[in-house]
Design an enzyme around this catalytic site. Structure first.
Site, PDB file in Angstrom:
ATOM      1  N   PRO A  87      18.843  46.588  37.850  1.00 30.46           N
ATOM      2  CA  PRO A  87      19.746  45.499  38.217  1.00 30.46           C
ATOM      3  C   PRO A  87      21.299  45.928  38.407  1.00 30.46           C
ATOM      4  O   PRO A  87      21.665  46.944  37.936  1.00 30.46           O
ATOM      5  CB  PRO A  87      19.861  44.699  36.939  1.00 30.46           C
ATOM      6  CG  PRO A  87      19.711  45.407  35.972  1.00 30.46           C
ATOM      7  CD  PRO A  87      18.731  46.636  36.350  1.00 30.46           C
ATOM      8  N   CYS A 126      39.645  42.367  64.008  1.00 29.13           N
ATOM      9  CA  CYS A 126      39.249  41.952  65.345  1.00 29.13           C
ATOM     10  C   CYS A 126      37.976  41.604  65.629  1.00 29.13           C
ATOM     11  O   CYS A 126      37.146  42.430  66.398  1.00 29.13           O
ATOM     12  CB  CYS A 126      39.937  42.715  66.212  1.00 29.13           C
ATOM     13  SG  CYS A 126      41.726  43.023  65.887  1.00 29.13           S
TER      14      CYS A 126
HETATM   15  C1  LIG Z   1      16.061  51.257  44.455  1.00 24.40           C
HETATM   16  C2  LIG Z   1      17.007  50.088  44.406  1.00 24.40           C
HETATM   17  N1  LIG Z   1      17.170  49.563  42.824  1.00 24.40           N
HETATM   18  C3  LIG Z   1      17.719  48.707  42.581  1.00 24.40           C
HETATM   19  C4  LIG Z   1      18.897  48.060  43.519  1.00 24.40           C
HETATM   20  C5  LIG Z   1      19.561  47.073  42.894  1.00 24.40           C
HETATM   21  O1  LIG Z   1      19.637  45.697  43.349  1.00 24.40           O
HETATM   22  P1  LIG Z   1      20.329  44.459  42.768  1.00 24.40           P
HETATM   23  O2  LIG Z   1      21.645  44.723  42.927  1.00 24.40           O
HETATM   24  O3  LIG Z   1      19.791  43.385  43.775  1.00 24.40           O
HETATM   25  O4  LIG Z   1      19.806  44.377  41.513  1.00 24.40           O
HETATM   26  C6  LIG Z   1      18.426  48.324  44.798  1.00 24.40           C
HETATM   27  C7  LIG Z   1      19.415  47.412  45.750  1.00 24.40           C
HETATM   28  O5  LIG Z   1      19.412  47.905  46.998  1.00 24.40           O
HETATM   29  C8  LIG Z   1      17.807  49.412  45.169  1.00 24.40           C
HETATM   30  O6  LIG Z   1      17.515  49.803  46.457  1.00 24.40           O
END
Ligand SMILES: Cc1ncc(COP(=O)(O)O)c(C=O)c1O
Length: 438
Positions: free
Chosen positions: A310, A377
């Site tokens: 996350p 802009c």
């Molecule tokens: C491989 C991977 N893991 C984790 C994340 C984190 O996602 P989030 O910030 O929605 O939890 C991303 C986000 O693009 C990702 O590409």
């Protein structure tokens, strides 16, 4: 510059997309607020509160922070980060662990705070790996993801014992060429629609990420034959996901794949379910991690090493972008021109994302629908359209809420504008954690 771009069909469409969606949401909001249906408290998170007419973050007046550090400025709440991370950790309990997605916000002080809680790192470049290591994350808690890792980045990671999630057969071959015997994950594209914005959906066959699930058994076999140890199935189906269903579907597909690989004599001991937990940017609740816990306890075989990545959920609520009103223009629309621009916070322009905007000092006047726009802009440089607020005066401060994730980290120096300073409130005291600069 904005004018000539505006004439292209693409730009026209982007403007409509950027404005129609938030406009609609805000129209509902105007009505609800004007009719008194929506109590003010529901728009606040725990850390951001009015005391009298002053907006406080963690009980400090944002006006005094703006006075001390200037504007525009990102201000973060350490307690919000701790609370969100703890909620996730409690929900996972012993069944899984966390790798914080560094891309959401890579400020070194915030990274150190997150890692001090025992959370690892999800990284997508050599730069992010260095940031994670520099902020105290042990190498064995770092995972290296991404669809286009260079050979130089791969060997940098392998030299430090960092776990790599490969996203294609050719990448697996490149890793095997660099280091036989390396343990790797294979990122699968499970063919699950996360029902989020198209730019942050990553798990369908139309997306560039991962290896389609039907091709996965061959990819695992290829990795094994090349001398690698492909022991982990990984996926990341998208970002800002608000319901359990996409995770349920992805997990079911990954576990089915695991069973078939085990049947073919390929042992799989790890499961990386990616990130994506959504947060409430206006009304409603954050993603219900407690429901996920029930699913995981029921379905994930004991002894599997499981983790999530996350980003937004941990830092999104923690950040507030404080900006100052430069000018008002009242013609066909009421424009409030502020000193922050789309280069400082690109989410509204890029994803038509909605962020609530609050006056830092409340005025006692009738609300009027305002468009909050920046100085860049481009006509897409608009944070919100038609939001109801007493018309701010020149010099007033506004707070753009829930900007801790993909705010500063996606910012740029477009239009020759300096990158913003960042301030962290911890134990009731503000501290500068990044200087403003170019
Ligand atoms: C491989 C991977 N893991 C984790 C994340 C984190 O996602 P989030 O910030 O929605 O939890 C991303 C986000 O693009 C990702 O590409």
């Amino acid at each position: 510059m904005g004018r000539s771009l505006d004439r292209t069909g693409h730009e026209h469409m982007m403007r409509r997309l950027a404005w129609v969606q938030p406009g609609r949401a805000n129209h509902r909001l105007v009505q609800r607020q004007m009719h008194g249906i929506m109590p003010e408290r529901t728009k606040m998170n725990n850390d951001l509160m009015y005391q009298g007419s002053d907006l406080m973050l963690d009980r400090l007046p944002l006006a005094s922070i703006a006075r001390e550090y200037g504007t525009p400025v990102y201000v973060y709440s350490a307690s919000s980060i701790r609370r969100q991370a703890a909620r996730l950790m409690q929900s996972l309990g012993t069944i899984g662990s966390l790798r914080y997605a560094v891309k959401a916000n890579a400020n070194p002080v915030l990274l150190a705070l997150v890692f001090s809680m025992g959370i690892g790192a999800d990284t997508v470049s050599r730069g992010e790996i260095q940031d994670a290591l520099g902020a105290g994350c042990p190498a064995d808690r770092i995972v290296f993801s991404g669809v286009g890792k260079t050979h130089e980045e791969l060997s940098f990671a392998l030299d430090r014992g960092i776990f790599i999630n490969a996203e294609s057969e050719e990448e697996l071959a490149a890793i095997a060429h660099l280091r036989t015997g390396a343990h790797v994950g294979v990122r699968i594209n499970p063919g699950v629609d996360a029902h989020t914005h198209q730019y942050i959906t990553t798990g369908t066959e139309q997306d560039k990420f991962g290896i389609p699930i039907d091709a996965a058994p061959d990819a695992f076999r290829l990795a094994l034959d090349a001398g690698l140890v492909p022991d982990t199935i990984s996926c990341h189906i998208g970002s800002q996901i608000t319901s359990l269903e996409p995770y349920r579907k992805a997990l079911a597909r990954l576990l089915e794949l695991r069973d078939s690989l085990m049947g073919d004599g390929i042992p799989v001991s790890g499961l990386d379910m990616g990130g994506g937990f959504g947060i409430n940017y206006e009304e409603g609740a954050d993603f219900a991690v407690e429901d996920l816990q029930v699913l995981l306890h029921r379905d994930v075989p004991r002894g599997m090493k499981l983790w999530f990545e996350p980003g937004r959920y941990i830092v999104g609520h923690a950040g507030t972008l404080v900006t100052r009103v430069l000018y008002r223009k009242r013609y066909a629309r009421t424009f409030v021109v502020v000193d922050a621009g789309m280069n400082d916070l690109i989410r509204p322009a890029l994803y038509q994302a909605h962020h609530a905007i609050l006056p830092v000092t409340r005025r006692d006047a009738e609300p009027t629908p305002c468009d909050i726009v920046g100085p860049v802009c481009e006509s897409a440089d608009c944070f919100a359209q038609d939001i109801p607020m007493p018309l701010p005066e020149q010099g007033d401060l506004l707070a753009i809420r829930d900007t801790g994730a993909y705010g500063w980290s996606m910012s740029s120096t477009y239009n020759g504008r300096p990158l913003l300073s960042e301030v962290l409130i911890e134990d009731g005291k503000p501290a500068l954690i990044r200087e403003r600069g170019l």
